[in-house]
Design a protein around this motif. Structure first.
Motif, PDB file in Angstrom:
ATOM      1  N   ALA A  65       0.668  -0.978   0.107  1.00 51.03           N
ATOM      2  CA  ALA A  65       0.335   0.296   0.091  1.00 51.03           C
ATOM      3  C   ALA A  65       1.079   1.834   0.188  1.00 51.03           C
ATOM      4  CB  ALA A  65      -0.898   0.050   1.206  1.00 51.03           C
ATOM      5  N   LEU A  66       2.198   1.122   0.461  1.00 58.41           N
ATOM      6  CA  LEU A  66       2.885   2.045   1.306  1.00 58.41           C
ATOM      7  C   LEU A  66       3.020   2.751  -0.223  1.00 58.41           C
ATOM      8  CD1 LEU A  66       3.730   2.475   4.831  1.00 58.41           C
ATOM      9  CD2 LEU A  66       2.074   4.094   3.790  1.00 58.41           C
ATOM     10  N   THR A  67       3.581   1.355  -0.691  1.00 55.69           N
ATOM     11  CA  THR A  67       5.137   1.314  -1.818  1.00 55.69           C
ATOM     12  C   THR A  67       3.722   1.985  -3.330  1.00 55.69           C
ATOM     13  OG1 THR A  67       6.641   0.154  -1.242  1.00 55.69           O
ATOM     14  CG2 THR A  67       6.165   0.495  -4.158  1.00 55.69           C
ATOM     15  N   GLU A  68       3.118   0.967  -3.289  1.00 55.19           N
ATOM     16  CA  GLU A  68       2.127   1.687  -4.497  1.00 55.19           C
ATOM     17  C   GLU A  68       1.337   3.457  -4.387  1.00 55.19           C
ATOM     18  OE1 GLU A  68      -2.832   0.989  -6.088  1.00 55.19           O
ATOM     19  OE2 GLU A  68      -0.971  -0.811  -5.249  1.00 55.19           O
ATOM     20  N   ARG A  69       1.219   4.006  -2.563  1.00 52.84           N
ATOM     21  CA  ARG A  69       0.699   5.387  -2.550  1.00 52.84           C
ATOM     22  C   ARG A  69       1.619   6.559  -2.903  1.00 52.84           C
ATOM     23  NH1 ARG A  69       0.536   6.736   3.213  1.00 52.84           N
ATOM     24  NH2 ARG A  69      -2.200   6.413   2.963  1.00 52.84           N
ATOM     25  N   GLY A  70       3.153   6.184  -3.156  1.00 49.83           N
ATOM     26  CA  GLY A  70       4.600   6.337  -3.309  1.00 49.83           C
ATOM     27  C   GLY A  70       4.397   6.418  -5.557  1.00 49.83           C
ATOM     28  N   TRP A  71       4.332   5.909  -5.579  1.00 47.47           N
ATOM     29  CA  TRP A  71       4.070   5.470  -7.370  1.00 47.47           C
ATOM     30  C   TRP A  71       2.895   6.663  -7.402  1.00 47.47           C
ATOM     31  CZ3 TRP A  71       8.026   5.303 -10.044  1.00 47.47           C
ATOM     32  CH2 TRP A  71       9.228   4.423  -9.675  1.00 47.47           C
ATOM     33  N   THR A  72       2.097   6.713  -7.115  1.00 48.76           N
ATOM     34  CA  THR A  72       0.475   8.266  -7.296  1.00 48.76           C
ATOM     35  C   THR A  72       0.910   9.043  -7.034  1.00 48.76           C
ATOM     36  OG1 THR A  72      -0.569   7.229  -5.336  1.00 48.76           O
ATOM     37  CG2 THR A  72      -1.337   5.255  -6.974  1.00 48.76           C
ATOM     38  N   ASP A  73       1.313   8.549  -5.810  1.00 49.83           N
ATOM     39  CA  ASP A  73       2.037  10.505  -5.822  1.00 49.83           C
ATOM     40  C   ASP A  73       3.469  10.958  -6.865  1.00 49.83           C
ATOM     41  OD1 ASP A  73       1.003  10.933  -3.525  1.00 49.83           O
ATOM     42  OD2 ASP A  73       2.561  10.471  -1.705  1.00 49.83           O
ATOM     43  N   PHE A  74       4.314  10.065  -7.650  1.00 48.28           N
ATOM     44  CA  PHE A  74       5.011  10.499  -8.397  1.00 48.28           C
ATOM     45  C   PHE A  74       4.362  10.917  -9.560  1.00 48.28           C
ATOM     46  CE2 PHE A  74       7.246   9.033 -11.754  1.00 48.28           C
ATOM     47  CZ  PHE A  74       8.290   9.825 -12.259  1.00 48.28           C
ATOM     48  N   VAL A  75       2.803  10.023  -9.624  1.00 53.52           N
ATOM     49  CA  VAL A  75       2.062  10.176 -10.965  1.00 53.52           C
ATOM     50  C   VAL A  75       1.727  11.303 -10.895  1.00 53.52           C
ATOM     51  CG1 VAL A  75       0.142   9.341 -12.626  1.00 53.52           C
ATOM     52  CG2 VAL A  75       1.938   7.775 -11.649  1.00 53.52           C
ATOM     53  N   GLU A  76       0.960  11.608 -10.184  1.00 52.82           N
ATOM     54  CA  GLU A  76       0.387  13.715  -9.817  1.00 52.82           C
ATOM     55  C   GLU A  76       0.876  14.191  -9.839  1.00 52.82           C
ATOM     56  OE1 GLU A  76      -4.086  12.182  -7.726  1.00 52.82           O
ATOM     57  OE2 GLU A  76      -2.339  11.441  -6.859  1.00 52.82           O
ATOM     58  N   HIS A  77       2.564  14.253  -8.999  1.00 50.82           N
ATOM     59  CA  HIS A  77       2.934  15.566  -9.158  1.00 50.82           C
ATOM     60  C   HIS A  77       4.773  15.963  -8.924  1.00 50.82           C
ATOM     61  CE1 HIS A  77      -0.071  16.009  -6.026  1.00 50.82           C
ATOM     62  NE2 HIS A  77      -0.336  15.382  -5.452  1.00 50.82           N
ATOM     63  N   GLY A  78       4.873  14.474  -9.720  1.00 53.58           N
ATOM     64  CA  GLY A  78       6.713  13.993 -10.126  1.00 53.58           C
ATOM     65  C   GLY A  78       7.238  14.298  -8.940  1.00 53.58           C
ATOM     66  N   SER A  79       6.954  13.463  -7.924  1.00 50.61           N
ATOM     67  CA  SER A  79       7.771  13.525  -6.764  1.00 50.61           C
ATOM     68  C   SER A  79       7.583  12.125  -5.884  1.00 50.61           C
ATOM     69  CB  SER A  79       7.980  14.904  -6.108  1.00 50.61           C
ATOM     70  OG  SER A  79       6.738  14.463  -5.588  1.00 50.61           O
ATOM     71  N   MET A  80       8.649  11.346  -5.303  1.00 49.69           N
ATOM     72  CA  MET A  80       7.837  10.809  -4.380  1.00 49.69           C
ATOM     73  C   MET A  80       9.146  10.774  -3.025  1.00 49.69           C
ATOM     74  SD  MET A  80       9.062   7.305  -6.718  1.00 49.69           S
ATOM     75  CE  MET A  80       8.740   5.671  -5.916  1.00 49.69           C
ATOM     76  N   ALA A  81       8.671  10.096  -2.253  1.00 51.02           N
ATOM     77  CA  ALA A  81      10.115   9.631  -1.578  1.00 51.02           C
ATOM     78  C   ALA A  81      10.564   7.694  -1.651  1.00 51.02           C
ATOM     79  CB  ALA A  81       9.133   9.156   0.079  1.00 51.02           C
ATOM     80  N   GLY A  82      11.923   7.811  -0.919  1.00 55.56           N
ATOM     81  CA  GLY A  82      11.940   7.054  -1.305  1.00 55.56           C
ATOM     82  C   GLY A  82      13.684   6.673  -2.465  1.00 55.56           C
ATOM     83  N   GLY A  83      13.820   7.740  -2.660  1.00 55.98           N
ATOM     84  CA  GLY A  83      15.760   7.530  -3.384  1.00 55.98           C
ATOM     85  C   GLY A  83      16.283   7.783  -2.398  1.00 55.98           C
ATOM     86  N   GLU A  84      17.786   8.797  -2.651  1.00 56.44           N
ATOM     87  CA  GLU A  84      18.850   8.746  -1.592  1.00 56.44           C
ATOM     88  C   GLU A  84      18.683   9.585  -0.152  1.00 56.44           C
ATOM     89  OE1 GLU A  84      21.700  11.109  -4.509  1.00 56.44           O
ATOM     90  OE2 GLU A  84      22.142   8.707  -5.237  1.00 56.44           O
ATOM     91  N   ASP A  85      17.609  10.205  -0.250  1.00 52.94           N
ATOM     92  CA  ASP A  85      17.278  10.334   0.904  1.00 52.94           C
ATOM     93  C   ASP A  85      15.713   9.663   1.996  1.00 52.94           C
ATOM     94  OD1 ASP A  85      19.588  12.876   0.031  1.00 52.94           O
ATOM     95  OD2 ASP A  85      17.747  13.909  -0.553  1.00 52.94           O
ATOM     96  N   ALA A  86      15.783   8.973   1.169  1.00 57.90           N
ATOM     97  CA  ALA A  86      14.277   7.912   2.660  1.00 57.90           C
ATOM     98  C   ALA A  86      15.314   7.585   3.501  1.00 57.90           C
ATOM     99  CB  ALA A  86      14.732   6.617   1.175  1.00 57.90           C
ATOM    100  N   ASP A  87      14.334   7.047   4.605  1.00 55.98           N
ATOM    101  CA  ASP A  87      14.767   6.720   5.821  1.00 55.98           C
ATOM    102  C   ASP A  87      14.488   5.531   5.488  1.00 55.98           C
ATOM    103  OD1 ASP A  87      14.233   6.609   8.194  1.00 55.98           O
ATOM    104  OD2 ASP A  87      12.219   7.366   9.402  1.00 55.98           O
ATOM    105  N   LEU A 109      -6.126   0.213   4.195  1.00 63.45           N
ATOM    106  CA  LEU A 109      -5.164   1.370   3.899  1.00 63.45           C
ATOM    107  C   LEU A 109      -4.915   0.913   2.339  1.00 63.45           C
ATOM    108  CD1 LEU A 109      -3.112   3.948   3.338  1.00 63.45           C
ATOM    109  CD2 LEU A 109      -1.345   1.655   4.177  1.00 63.45           C
ATOM    110  N   PHE A 110      -4.372  -0.596   2.151  1.00 63.55           N
ATOM    111  CA  PHE A 110      -4.485  -1.149   0.639  1.00 63.55           C
ATOM    112  C   PHE A 110      -5.940  -0.612   0.619  1.00 63.55           C
ATOM    113  CE2 PHE A 110      -4.822  -4.488  -1.778  1.00 63.55           C
ATOM    114  CZ  PHE A 110      -3.712  -4.786  -2.615  1.00 63.55           C
ATOM    115  N   HIS A 111      -7.045  -0.734   0.099  1.00 59.43           N
ATOM    116  CA  HIS A 111      -7.953  -0.201  -0.626  1.00 59.43           C
ATOM    117  C   HIS A 111      -8.526   1.294  -0.722  1.00 59.43           C
ATOM    118  CE1 HIS A 111     -10.336  -4.396  -0.485  1.00 59.43           C
ATOM    119  NE2 HIS A 111     -10.440  -4.697   1.027  1.00 59.43           N
ATOM    120  N   GLU A 112      -7.955   2.073   0.233  1.00 62.03           N
ATOM    121  CA  GLU A 112      -8.251   2.992  -0.365  1.00 62.03           C
ATOM    122  C   GLU A 112      -6.909   3.464  -0.827  1.00 62.03           C
ATOM    123  OE1 GLU A 112      -5.961   7.096   2.239  1.00 62.03           O
ATOM    124  OE2 GLU A 112      -7.276   5.567   3.900  1.00 62.03           O
TER     125      GLU A 112
END
Length: 178
Positions: A65-87, A109-112
């Motif tokens: 769920a969280l990974t999919e949310r990250g990729w949809t943020d990327f689709v919508e906004h061109g940004s995502m967590a998880g690059g070199e600065d990832a926690d 969360l998964f369904h949302e």
């Protein structure tokens, strides 16, 4: 009794182009198999790590769920967590169902997230692309289209569905995929 992947409501309408329908139907089928692996489990069972890996079913649901949310943020906004600065510690916690979390919460969360992804598949320009964030696993300057992101999400889900099936079979013998 839950629906089968063939009878699950995909929410697909006939006014969509075949490519979008294909993404929606394939994701619906994989989501069904994936969530079938956690049906009937207690929170304690969802926290078990019954194989040599550190994976647990509740953590896999949360991670997907969280990974999919990250990729949809990327689709919508061109940004995502998880690059070199990832926690990286936070990333590791994604794979765990913490004591203060429930399987019901991560499935919700998964369904949302899935509903949001499906809406994007129905509406976004599939050719729209963004530059990927700096990370060792991306080529500098590489771009990803929404189309490629949705194909990637399907592959990731299928990959983790296999993991989940093995974990569930190790817990109580239930086989979700055959």
């Amino acid at each position: 009794m839950s629906a089968t992947p063939e009878t699950a409501d995909t929410g697909v309408t006939t006014d969509l182009d075949p490519e979008r329908v294909a993404y929606l139907e394939a994701l619906a089928q994989q989501r069904w198999f994936f969530l079938h692996t956690v049906e009937g489990l207690t929170d304690d069972q969802a926290r078990l790590t019954p194989t040599a890996s550190e994976l647990c079913l509740g953590g896999l649901v949360k991670h997907v769920a969280l990974t999919e949310r990250g990729w949809t943020d990327f689709v919508e906004h061109g940004s995502m967590a998880g690059g070199e600065d990832a926690d990286h510690e936070a990333r590791e916690r994604e794979f765990r169902l913490a004591d203060d979390e429930t399987l019901e919460e991560v499935v919700a969360l998964f369904h949302e997230v899935a509903a949001h992804t499906d809406e994007l598949i129905r509406t976004v320009d599939l050719s729209a692309s963004h530059e990927l964030p700096p990370a060792p696993w991306f080529t500098p300057g590489e771009r990803r289209s929404a189309r490629r992101v949705f194909a990637h999400l399907l592959c990731e889900l299928a990959h983790h569905t296999g993991h989940a099936d093995i974990l569930r079979e190790s817990i109580d013998g239930q086989r979700s995929m055959g």
